[in-house]
Motif scaffolding. Structure first.
Motif, PDB file in Angstrom:
ATOM      1  N   ALA A 106      11.864  -1.006   6.290  1.00  0.00           N
ATOM      2  CA  ALA A 106      10.732  -0.586   7.290  1.00  0.00           C
ATOM      3  C   ALA A 106      11.232  -0.031   8.465  1.00  0.00           C
ATOM      4  N   ASP A 127       5.005  12.232  12.526  1.00  0.00           N
ATOM      5  CA  ASP A 127       4.401  11.460  11.788  1.00  0.00           C
ATOM      6  C   ASP A 127       3.252  12.590  11.148  1.00  0.00           C
ATOM      7  N   ALA A 130       7.545   2.413   4.741  1.00  0.00           N
ATOM      8  CA  ALA A 130       7.405   1.157   5.654  1.00  0.00           C
ATOM      9  C   ALA A 130       6.268   0.348   5.726  1.00  0.00           C
ATOM     10  N   ARG A 131       5.247   1.000   5.329  1.00  0.00           N
ATOM     11  CA  ARG A 131       3.852   0.107   5.097  1.00  0.00           C
ATOM     12  C   ARG A 131       3.961  -0.857   3.919  1.00  0.00           C
ATOM     13  N   ARG A 151      10.597   3.888   9.818  1.00  0.00           N
ATOM     14  CA  ARG A 151       9.767   4.096  11.117  1.00  0.00           C
ATOM     15  C   ARG A 151      10.715   5.211  12.031  1.00  0.00           C
ATOM     16  N   GLU A 181       6.484   6.701   6.271  1.00  0.00           N
ATOM     17  CA  GLU A 181       5.570   5.759   6.874  1.00  0.00           C
ATOM     18  C   GLU A 181       4.978   4.925   5.740  1.00  0.00           C
ATOM     19  N   ASN A 182       4.580   5.559   4.625  1.00  0.00           N
ATOM     20  CA  ASN A 182       4.091   5.003   3.597  1.00  0.00           C
ATOM     21  C   ASN A 182       5.226   3.907   3.089  1.00  0.00           C
ATOM     22  N   ASP A 191       6.548  -3.729   4.561  1.00  0.00           N
ATOM     23  CA  ASP A 191       6.264  -4.578   5.403  1.00  0.00           C
ATOM     24  C   ASP A 191       5.278  -5.412   4.685  1.00  0.00           C
ATOM     25  N   PHE A 192       4.281  -4.935   3.883  1.00  0.00           N
ATOM     26  CA  PHE A 192       3.486  -5.714   3.007  1.00  0.00           C
ATOM     27  C   PHE A 192       4.156  -6.597   2.092  1.00  0.00           C
TER      28      PHE A 192
END
Length: 246
Positions: free
Chosen positions: A186, A198, A210-211, A190, A207-208, A214-215
């Motif tokens: 992630a 971005d 990375a999200r 970023r 970014e998707n 993260d989740f």
């Protein structure tokens, strides 16, 4: 699905499937076999690169001959502990295959399976040599690998003998390592967002990613902590229950 041992023709079909870069699941579908059967067959006989149908057939025939010579008629008889020895061996092979799929070499996977399935809870190098039918040097090399990954620990036994134990905390550590790996992915994604912008398609895509990482990483870490706590509480409750009822 087909039952029984793989035939020589099926092994040739597996070799052809591997040559065509087919997934194990697709090869298994074409044969009408479980994916685990094909996976175990390939990993036991050279892996996806070294698999040879004729060699695999001869190796299987040799193992069958050894089992018949060592204990004729005993394969279907339960052991003194009431377990079906043939079923136990099949289970251990399946477990070993799963460890190999996770990246462990064959001997190291066999050691881990042996440590988890033995009632003793620990084994010496000599015991592992007898169980796996490999050389002491192979056991030593595999133990060093497993120790380096935190999968086994050693303790001093009787005399100068060392005993090896599968670390009870290994799966927690494995899950935490996976969470850290996701966090690193992630973070790297970023960096790409900042570099590429971005508001660009590439930046949005990163970014998707990375999200998502993260989740997933946070979920893995929370689940690992909860499971560790529940297991610890269960062990405490088990140890305390006799005195509670007295």
């Amino acid at each position: 699905m087909a039952a029984g041992r793989l035939t020589r023709q099926e092994r040739h079909q597996i070799a052809l499937g591997l040559a065509d870069d087919l997934a194990y699941a697709e090869i298994a579908r074409r044969l009408g076999r479980p994916t685990s059967t094909v996976t175990r067959e390939v990993l036991r006989n050279g892996g996806p690169v070294g698999y040879r149908a004729d060699l695999a057939q001869r190796a299987t025939e040799h193992r069958a001959h050894q089992r018949r010579a060592a204990a004729p008629g005993a394969a279907r008889e339960p052991q003194a502990d009431g377990r079906d020895s043939a079923a136990v061996r099949a289970y251990e092979e399946t477990f070993t295959t799963l460890f190999m799929q996770s990246g462990l070499p064959r001997v190291a996977a066999g050691i881990l399976t042996s440590l988890y399935t033995t009632d003793a809870g620990s084994l010496t190098a000599a015991e592992l040599v007898r169980r796996l039918e490999v050389s002491p040097a192979s056991i030593s090399k595999a133990i060093a690998l497993l120790e380096g990954q935190g999968l086994v620990i050693r303790e001093r036994g009787e005399g100068r003998r060392e005993r090896y134990i599968a670390d009870a905390d290994v799966w927690y550590q494995s899950m935490i390592a996976a969470a850290r790996s996701n966090a690193l992915i992630a973070e790297t994604a970023r960096e790409g967002v900042r570099l590429l912008g971005d508001d660009t398609p590439a930046g949005v895509r990163l970014e998707n990613m990375a999200r998502f990482m993260d989740f997933v990483g946070d979920s893995i870490a929370r689940a690992a902590e909860q499971a560790r706590g529940l297991l610890a509480a269960g062990e405490s409750g088990s140890s305390a229950s006799p005195s509670a009822g007295s």
